[in-house]
Design an enzyme around this catalytic site. Sequence first.
Site, PDB file in Angstrom:
ATOM      1  N   SER A1069     -19.284  22.059  78.267  1.00  0.00           N
ATOM      2  CA  SER A1069     -19.442  20.609  78.112  1.00  0.00           C
ATOM      3  C   SER A1069     -18.280  20.046  77.285  1.00  0.00           C
ATOM      4  O   SER A1069     -17.515  20.786  76.651  1.00  0.00           O
ATOM      5  CB  SER A1069     -20.764  20.291  77.406  1.00  0.00           C
ATOM      6  OG  SER A1069     -20.747  20.786  76.079  1.00  0.00           O
ATOM      7  N   HIS A1070     -18.166  18.724  77.266  1.00  0.00           N
ATOM      8  CA  HIS A1070     -17.072  18.069  76.551  1.00  0.00           C
ATOM      9  C   HIS A1070     -17.055  18.451  75.069  1.00  0.00           C
ATOM     10  O   HIS A1070     -16.014  18.800  74.508  1.00  0.00           O
ATOM     11  CB  HIS A1070     -17.187  16.555  76.695  1.00  0.00           C
ATOM     12  CG  HIS A1070     -16.174  15.804  75.895  1.00  0.00           C
ATOM     13  ND1 HIS A1070     -14.892  15.589  76.325  1.00  0.00           N
ATOM     14  CD2 HIS A1070     -16.248  15.250  74.656  1.00  0.00           C
ATOM     15  CE1 HIS A1070     -14.223  14.917  75.404  1.00  0.00           C
ATOM     16  NE2 HIS A1070     -15.034  14.699  74.380  1.00  0.00           N
ATOM     17  N   VAL A1071     -18.229  18.391  74.425  1.00  0.00           N
ATOM     18  CA  VAL A1071     -18.263  18.670  72.988  1.00  0.00           C
ATOM     19  C   VAL A1071     -17.915  20.135  72.715  1.00  0.00           C
ATOM     20  O   VAL A1071     -17.300  20.458  71.683  1.00  0.00           O
ATOM     21  CB  VAL A1071     -19.639  18.286  72.393  1.00  0.00           C
ATOM     22  CG1 VAL A1071     -20.739  19.242  72.834  1.00  0.00           C
ATOM     23  CG2 VAL A1071     -19.578  18.224  70.870  1.00  0.00           C
TER      24      VAL A1071
END
Length: 1465
Positions: A1069-1071
């Site tokens: 995911s982005h985070v």
Amino acid sequence: MSKLFNNQSLLRPTASEHRSSRLNSSGIPANSLFQSARRHSSSFYGSSLKARKIKIGFAGARRSLIFTPRAVLAMDPTSELAGKFNLDGNIEMQVFVSNSSASSIAQVDIKINYSSDSLHLHWGVIRDRQEKWVLPSSQPDGSRNYKNRALRSPFMKSDSNSYITIAIDDPAIQAIEFLVVDEAQNKWLKNNGQNFHVEIPMREKLTVPNVSVPEELVQIQAYLRWERNGKQMYTPEKEKEEYEAARFELLEKVARGTSIEDLRATMTNKNDTREIKEPSVSQKENNLPDDLVQKQAYVRWEKAGKPNFSPEQQQREFEKAREELQAELGKGVSVDEIRKKIGKGEIKTKVSKQPQNTRYFSTEVIQRKGRDLMQLINKHAAKSAEDKASTSVEGKNSIEPKVLKAVELFAKEKEEQDGVTVLNKKIFKLADKELLVLVTKPGGKMKVHLATDFEEPVTLHWALSKKAGEWLEPPPTVLPPGSVALKEAAETQLKNESSAELSYLVQSFEIEIEEDIFVGMPFVLLSNGRWIKNNGSDFYIEFSRGSKHVQKDAGDGTGTAKALLDKIAEMESEAQKSFMHRFNIAADLMDKAKDAGELGFAGILVWMRFMATRQLIWNKNYNVKPREISKAQDRLTDLLQDIFASNPQNQELLRMIMSTVGRGGEGDVGQRIRDEILVIQRKNDCGGMMEEWHQKLHNNTSPDDVIICQALIDYIKSDFDMSVYWKTLNENGITKERILSYDRAIHSEPNFRRDQRDGLLHDLGNYLRTLKAVHSGADLESAITNCMGYRSEGQGFMVGVQINPIPGLPSGFPELLRFVLKHVEDKNVEALVEGLLEARQELRPLLFKSSNRLRDLLFLDIALDSTVRTAIERGYEDLNNAGSEKIMYFITLVLENLALSSDDNEDLVYCLKEWKHALSMSNSKSHHWALYSKSVLDRTRLALASKAEWYQQVLQPSAEYLGSLLGVDQGALNIFTEEIIRAGSAAALSTLLNRLDPVLRQTAHLGSWQVISPVEAVGYVVVVDELLTVQHKTYNIPTILVAKRVKGEEEIPDGAVALLTPDMPDVLSHVSVRARNSKVCFATCFDPDILANLQAYEGKLLRLKPTSADIVYSELKEGELADSNSTNLTEGSPSPIKLVRKEFNGRYAISSEEFTSEMVGAKSRNISYLKGKVPTWIGIPTSVALPFGVFEKVLSEDSNQEVANKLQLLKKNLGEELSALKEIRQTVLQLTAPPQLVQELKTKMQSSGMPWPGDEGEQRWDQAWMAIKKVWASKWNERAYFSTRKVKLDHDYLCMAVLVQEVINADYAFVIHTTNPSSGDSSEIYAEVVKGLGETLVGAYPGRALSFICKKNDLNSPQLLGYPSKPIGLFIRRSIIFRSDSNGEDLEGYAGAGLYDSVPMDEEEKVVLDYSSDPLITDENFRRSILSSIARAGNAIEELYGSAQDIEGVVRDGNVYVVQTRPQV
């Protein structure tokens, strides 16, 4: 006096409601619990009547006298032929009518030369010159009521003929009408298509003698009339009328010469000379009343377990009961004494418990019917009429924090700075401005913050109080700088305070108080010479909540049916007079609630629950009869059942409303256990042991609680002797060790004050009844008998006639319910719960049908639901040492119960299917069973979180708004939704999941952590609810964030060196990518105990040392921070990253062959590079692009000048008003497309073989153009804007190309990192796979993807790391997607990928996923093939580029497509 009448007189056609088109052969009452039969007319000569038999039905108290005539009809000598008919060819029917002027009885004899065992007369009488048929009281034997509209009486068969006699003893009857029907053949014999009509000659009216008929005979006759009339529910007035009519019938018989003794013999089966069996001599001598024999037979039936006896068994039971009573007479006991002994149960009787019918179950185990779980699914998603939310024009997947007002931002910052629990917080509304007062207590000192968004200067005129309302001059040490001390007060000028990070500007005030002697602060405001008060009074803020929480301001009612709640508040003073008033007002408001939809019903539920939990006054100076309350209650529940039937999308809320109201005022007693203990504590000011017991009750109520409650009562009654408390417990098997073994242990002993004695005795006495009601099944039993019909013993009219059975119940349902009642107190609850769920499943189809008894079915379902919950809680103890399979089995039971009670339950049903698949895998010893079960557990937790969030969104705003209007205790409001959730199956399910989780993690070798970014870190612990709320914050010291929620699309705040969460964002995911790129430690913690321990270190300095599967943490001293060698502790200036502004090159659209670094970003260039170079089995989608500079060119067009001007103005304000970002995005969407852009894009797409949206109509092009603008507008989304600002990139230089590709409607989507990002191992590929489109993988969609690794030297052997738990998949029609491709992505030292939006032209369809039928989960060979193909594609692309790659792609029909690749950072 009789004569032959022609067909036009006695026998004439007549119009009636009983036309043949309205009749069929299905009029036999189904599942009748009591079959009735009547005395036959005396026109049956002879004595060949069989003995009458007692029939005991489900409730066992009703009596039917059954006569079975077998004599051939003998015509009355005075009867004459009234008509002869040829029916249906060769069938002849003769009708005779006889009447004596000296008698009030007329007789109609019918003979027909048609022989059939199923031949019946379908008939009624005409009375008082009305056309509608009336059902007479005197009927032939074997008659039955047909839908309350006619009687069905059987013909007697003799050779080839059939006979029937009708005796008419009511002088008011003028005629009889009938048809003849052969029920077996559905054959109707009519009079030229119409009814036969026989007129009855006038008879003399009887003179009723002035005698008294015994009341017990009147009661029997009234009961027989009630049976004849279809066992209807009578009003009190109708009851009285029927009772007197029964008396009159008996008096008429006496007038015709029947003696009272003959009446008694006929009605009670005593000395009837027509019986085959003569009474014995001993019976005659002993004169034993038959009603006593019946009562003793009933006692025997009850002791036998209320079985279903055959007629022969019933007769034997009746004779055995008579023998037992005769034995008593033989001992010299009088009849009156016997009557008393029966009432006390003192007659000795020998009876064995009868085995239950085994249709559904053996003696021990329920045999569940095989059902398709898909039939359980309800897809009713409730929509509120006041719901203003709609899909954002910016795209539904954008995540934006809630926009907070200035004083809210101020409060948020102060709360986070102080890092403590807020003692008090209140926001006052002052016209269009707000005033905040916040009280905290950091470091042992109390702080009071005050802030307002007033623009004019404000002076605070204030004091301190040692008791509420008092004005005392503040001590000098407390006064802020610049304050002026006055007599009994002080004045302080508020100072301006702002935050660039949170973008607010307020005027504020802060004081710090060390002494605990002050309890509050009174104040007023002064601005521009004007005093500002709180509705004419001084403002006052309490420093401590004390025993009651301070009431919040009502607010503006956002998220509620405000108009309805305002009306409720207006009517509350009337409603509190009595339950009658409250229920009637609620009924009057139901139309408003219906109009408001979901939020309207939520408002009614909140109000009714306030009532049920005694937050509102029940009765205030108003006397009301119980019947009036019941009538109002019936009116409300009648309305609710009708609304329930017509509002499938709101049935869950309506069930909850009904459970608070109750059919008879009891409501859901299981819920009341939780509610009442809170009331007892509040009323009696109890803590200590009572609070521990309260926690135990909330977590796990059991029969032990009955003993505990009794022990408390005994303890109080013994003048608080503690030994009595323990004596009661120990005598009932509850030891100190047992009490300490509860999940919520009770450590303390009771310690009450003497002034609490009377109140506690009263309240605990009531509470004991509630506990016994649950744990003895009393509430369930009441609901069952309401549905099955029952008769209660006792005095009064119509004894035994209480509630009619509901028709049409499933076959075998009564014995299933008897099984449930028999086992309701079993310690081993498995069979009970299976029975309860089977009953709910059987009942479920009836709940979707309208009926006037739907209310009783709903209350039964609510009671079954409640009993499941309490039974499961009782079964917790058996699970302490249980294996995983048994816990999983219990989870399926609770999940099924929850699904049966939920509206939008698709996700729950799929979870249930997956748990059953997990059990199957476990039973078959599959090596992945624990890993799969863990994914199902994670998904089930997400489903519970989603349900809790729905409750919170729908109920909590209404609770807070209405509660504030009604003055409900703030503490009760704060936990309103929490208490509802804890009371339901969701709480029991959560408890079971928590028990199973560590077992699965250990079995699957998962450990307590998943380390996503393994970086050593040292920092101070800060606990936050959501990462989203602090993503743009800057921490000035190294900070370890413990965030309860992390969705996956957030940024990591500056200053954060570690992020720990119980949430489950994907590794890719982005985070997660951000954490690895920024060298921030990031990990998911699965163990709630470890997480709680970390949270307890808040404010402390910790060192984190992660490995690939674990994190070791230890506390450091303050001085050790400087010595730490963590790379995260020193801030270095960011490396200078510069953007090069891109210019429009004169082309609006280009093909993939024309992609260059001056025209498009790396995303487009990489996909172009792959074409023709990767193996042919890897598909690459065709692409075109709108290059850099097109947006700026479109903006400069004359047609868009107004948009350009507005954008320029908004961008200037960005530094001060971050809310302008949203307005900028909305402004970009107003752009119009230049014709040249449309034409060039069309040409490029068509020449590349892509479909042109405009070919499907102008609307399709409009959709495509809107998607393009959304991509451009995403340059100004919050995440991207703050990210560029952090690294000091010039946002104006950021340019956005748009990559245009045809969407592949994927079966699966994947992301590959060709070097394992968690371990850094370059010899293995790491990948994640989701069902449907990849947006659920890269976007903020909850749950985990399927994950696997694969060694590059063995690409055909993927190793599964985790099964998927994402509940949602995205699917789309054939469409076009427009992908962001900026010059700010993939810069060296800055990972800008994923910051901007990719927008499909068509909206994706959200589909709730069923993994139990997905071959990727269930078929190991299929899974190996797909995962190997994905791994081989990743390896081929890495070899092509010569470096680690971050690859996105999809699988369709087994084929792999790559849609983009970039260097893995």
